[in-house]
Design an enzyme around this catalytic site. Sequence first.
Site, PDB file in Angstrom:
ATOM      1  N   LYS A  76       0.853  -1.189   0.000  1.00  0.00           N
ATOM      2  CA  LYS A  76       0.000   0.000   0.000  1.00  0.00           C
ATOM      3  C   LYS A  76       0.886   1.234   0.000  1.00  0.00           C
ATOM      4  O   LYS A  76       1.579   1.522   0.982  1.00  0.00           O
ATOM      5  CB  LYS A  76      -0.913  -0.010   1.226  1.00  0.00           C
ATOM      6  CG  LYS A  76      -1.771   1.238   1.326  1.00  0.00           C
ATOM      7  CD  LYS A  76      -2.827   1.115   2.395  1.00  0.00           C
ATOM      8  CE  LYS A  76      -3.583   2.433   2.527  1.00  0.00           C
ATOM      9  NZ  LYS A  76      -4.666   2.351   3.513  1.00  0.00           N
ATOM     10  N   ARG A 103     -10.789   9.836   1.460  1.00  0.00           N
ATOM     11  CA  ARG A 103     -10.708  10.468   2.780  1.00  0.00           C
ATOM     12  C   ARG A 103     -11.865  11.431   2.996  1.00  0.00           C
ATOM     13  O   ARG A 103     -12.304  11.633   4.130  1.00  0.00           O
ATOM     14  CB  ARG A 103      -9.343  11.118   2.968  1.00  0.00           C
ATOM     15  CG  ARG A 103      -8.262  10.047   3.038  1.00  0.00           C
ATOM     16  CD  ARG A 103      -6.855  10.594   3.157  1.00  0.00           C
ATOM     17  NE  ARG A 103      -5.890   9.509   3.017  1.00  0.00           N
ATOM     18  CZ  ARG A 103      -4.582   9.694   2.918  1.00  0.00           C
ATOM     19  NH1 ARG A 103      -4.093  10.917   2.962  1.00  0.00           N
ATOM     20  NH2 ARG A 103      -3.783   8.660   2.787  1.00  0.00           N
ATOM     21  N   ARG A 154       0.687  10.087   5.715  1.00  0.00           N
ATOM     22  CA  ARG A 154       0.910   8.709   6.122  1.00  0.00           C
ATOM     23  C   ARG A 154       2.251   8.165   5.637  1.00  0.00           C
ATOM     24  O   ARG A 154       2.426   6.976   5.506  1.00  0.00           O
ATOM     25  CB  ARG A 154      -0.227   7.852   5.589  1.00  0.00           C
ATOM     26  CG  ARG A 154      -1.628   8.409   5.853  1.00  0.00           C
ATOM     27  CD  ARG A 154      -2.642   7.302   5.899  1.00  0.00           C
ATOM     28  NE  ARG A 154      -4.010   7.707   5.722  1.00  0.00           N
ATOM     29  CZ  ARG A 154      -4.768   8.290   6.658  1.00  0.00           C
ATOM     30  NH1 ARG A 154      -4.259   8.567   7.841  1.00  0.00           N
ATOM     31  NH2 ARG A 154      -6.022   8.583   6.401  1.00  0.00           N
ATOM     32  N   GLU A 202       7.393  -6.430   1.699  1.00  0.00           N
ATOM     33  CA  GLU A 202       6.085  -6.442   2.371  1.00  0.00           C
ATOM     34  C   GLU A 202       5.324  -7.740   2.101  1.00  0.00           C
ATOM     35  O   GLU A 202       4.706  -8.305   3.002  1.00  0.00           O
ATOM     36  CB  GLU A 202       5.242  -5.237   1.916  1.00  0.00           C
ATOM     37  CG  GLU A 202       5.814  -3.878   2.317  1.00  0.00           C
ATOM     38  CD  GLU A 202       5.634  -3.542   3.792  1.00  0.00           C
ATOM     39  OE1 GLU A 202       4.958  -4.293   4.517  1.00  0.00           O
ATOM     40  OE2 GLU A 202       6.186  -2.513   4.219  1.00  0.00           O
ATOM     41  N   LYS A 217      -2.107  -1.706  -3.945  1.00  0.00           N
ATOM     42  CA  LYS A 217      -2.976  -0.530  -3.906  1.00  0.00           C
ATOM     43  C   LYS A 217      -2.153   0.740  -3.927  1.00  0.00           C
ATOM     44  O   LYS A 217      -1.197   0.809  -3.148  1.00  0.00           O
ATOM     45  CB  LYS A 217      -3.790  -0.612  -2.612  1.00  0.00           C
ATOM     46  CG  LYS A 217      -4.633   0.571  -2.296  1.00  0.00           C
ATOM     47  CD  LYS A 217      -5.321   0.382  -0.973  1.00  0.00           C
ATOM     48  CE  LYS A 217      -6.037   1.671  -0.671  1.00  0.00           C
ATOM     49  NZ  LYS A 217      -6.190   1.926   0.707  1.00  0.00           N
ATOM     50  N   SER A 272     -10.097   5.310  -4.945  1.00  0.00           N
ATOM     51  CA  SER A 272     -11.040   6.402  -5.162  1.00  0.00           C
ATOM     52  C   SER A 272     -10.567   7.411  -6.199  1.00  0.00           C
ATOM     53  O   SER A 272     -11.362   7.879  -7.015  1.00  0.00           O
ATOM     54  CB  SER A 272     -11.308   7.100  -3.826  1.00  0.00           C
ATOM     55  OG  SER A 272     -10.100   7.557  -3.234  1.00  0.00           O
ATOM     56  N   TYR A 308     -14.903   0.699  -7.225  1.00  0.00           N
ATOM     57  CA  TYR A 308     -16.187   1.368  -6.991  1.00  0.00           C
ATOM     58  C   TYR A 308     -17.112   1.193  -8.194  1.00  0.00           C
ATOM     59  O   TYR A 308     -18.300   1.451  -8.105  1.00  0.00           O
ATOM     60  CB  TYR A 308     -15.967   2.850  -6.662  1.00  0.00           C
ATOM     61  CG  TYR A 308     -15.116   3.023  -5.412  1.00  0.00           C
ATOM     62  CD1 TYR A 308     -15.690   2.922  -4.147  1.00  0.00           C
ATOM     63  CD2 TYR A 308     -13.740   3.220  -5.502  1.00  0.00           C
ATOM     64  CE1 TYR A 308     -14.919   3.035  -3.005  1.00  0.00           C
ATOM     65  CE2 TYR A 308     -12.959   3.337  -4.367  1.00  0.00           C
ATOM     66  CZ  TYR A 308     -13.551   3.242  -3.113  1.00  0.00           C
ATOM     67  OH  TYR A 308     -12.782   3.335  -1.989  1.00  0.00           O
TER      68      TYR A 308
HETATM   69  C1  PBG Z   1      -7.749   3.251   5.377  1.00  0.00           C
HETATM   70  C2  PBG Z   1      -7.918   3.115   3.911  1.00  0.00           C
HETATM   71  C3  PBG Z   1      -7.706   4.060   2.910  1.00  0.00           C
HETATM   72  C4  PBG Z   1      -8.108   3.468   1.723  1.00  0.00           C
HETATM   73  C5  PBG Z   1      -8.518   2.184   2.032  1.00  0.00           C
HETATM   74  N1  PBG Z   1      -8.360   1.981   3.375  1.00  0.00           N
HETATM   75  C6  PBG Z   1      -7.268   5.480   2.992  1.00  0.00           C
HETATM   76  C7  PBG Z   1      -5.887   5.797   3.365  1.00  0.00           C
HETATM   77  O1  PBG Z   1      -5.060   4.939   3.646  1.00  0.00           O
HETATM   78  O2  PBG Z   1      -5.625   6.990   3.414  1.00  0.00           O
HETATM   79  C8  PBG Z   1      -8.116   4.147   0.376  1.00  0.00           C
HETATM   80  C9  PBG Z   1      -9.169   3.656  -0.551  1.00  0.00           C
HETATM   81  C10 PBG Z   1      -9.450   4.545  -1.701  1.00  0.00           C
HETATM   82  O3  PBG Z   1      -8.814   5.593  -1.930  1.00  0.00           O
HETATM   83  O4  PBG Z   1     -10.374   4.190  -2.444  1.00  0.00           O
HETATM   84  N2  PBG Z   1      -6.446   3.351   5.823  1.00  0.00           N
END
Ligand code: PBG
Length: 345
Positions: free
Chosen positions: A207, A217, A237, A253, A268, A294, A333
Amino acid sequence: MSAGPPLHRPRRLRTTPAMRELVRDVRLHPANLVWPTFVVPGEDRAEPVASLPGVQRYSVDRLLPELARAHAAGVRGVMLFGVVGDGAKDPLGSAASDPDGPVPRALREARAAFGDDLVLMTDVCLCGYTDHGHCGVLAPPRPGGAVARVANDATLPRLAEMAVRHAEAGADVVAPSDMMDGRVAALRAGLDAAGFEDTAVLSYAVKYASAFYGPFRDAAGSAPQGGHDHHAAPDDRRTYQMDPAASRAADVEVALDAAEGADLVMVKPAGPYLDVLRRVREATSLPVAAYQVSGEYAMLEAAVAAGVLARVPAVTESLLAMRRAGADLILSYHAVAAAEGGWGA
Ligand code: PBG
């Protein structure tokens, strides 16, 4: 010297739709699609998300018909994200392990409605439940430093507790997305100790710290305090999610999460990281999931709204790219619409 007529004519295999379909080596199928969706407390709520046109946040009663729609279209998995009001948040993200929170409630009702026919997955992370918006609990600054840090080991029992609450409510799969080291082992141990040895762990193993999570978010109300300015940490993050310029980190990972007992691993975002997806596909025999996040959805929809892309072929092509790169399952989505429309099937 004249070349003469071509000996090899790849076009022969593209002559008719039936011929093209016959020789395809990747396909999209509804059963490989997972629909990520947001669950809010209360009743009769279906709220549009401004940054994700077409996506809504549902209270459990309004979610159930949407799950029925996904199921009828052949989608076999849903990934639930809980969203709670700011008043329910605290520094430890205590509401993440509320057995009556939106996710456990949705799990109980979905299990009752769909039995074993829908794979119920949940996102396991504290960011939607902490008042500071980070994925873990905070630790004091480094000696001499000014800013708080996200505490790795203190976060692990919080995540394990959240996963157990989800398993108790009926989750088939728990998916840690927090990026703390050792979380897969912590979840596995917590689940096993509570008698949930059949609950699978889908690790968000790879990730990246991505700008493409921005619209999520908004939907989840989980932006880290301080916005996205990385000069004012803890505002983003990057100390736990991966550096977009680090490709070999994906190998590290995946190896760790597999060794800790992950049943499936995820890459991701998906579209901007297809090279990583291929790399992970080659590095593991576990099922690999790709998450079309997203920002990828928002970009496609913005282009459609602007009249510069056609939705069905553009989305189909973006999903096919993930299958080509090696994804077994795809979180998108667009999953329900794609499955209903038979896009690229
Ligand atoms: C929670 C999480 C996130 C996403 C999935 N789980 C946001 C992030 O890490 O900031 C992102 C999913 C998306 O953008 O569709 N940590």
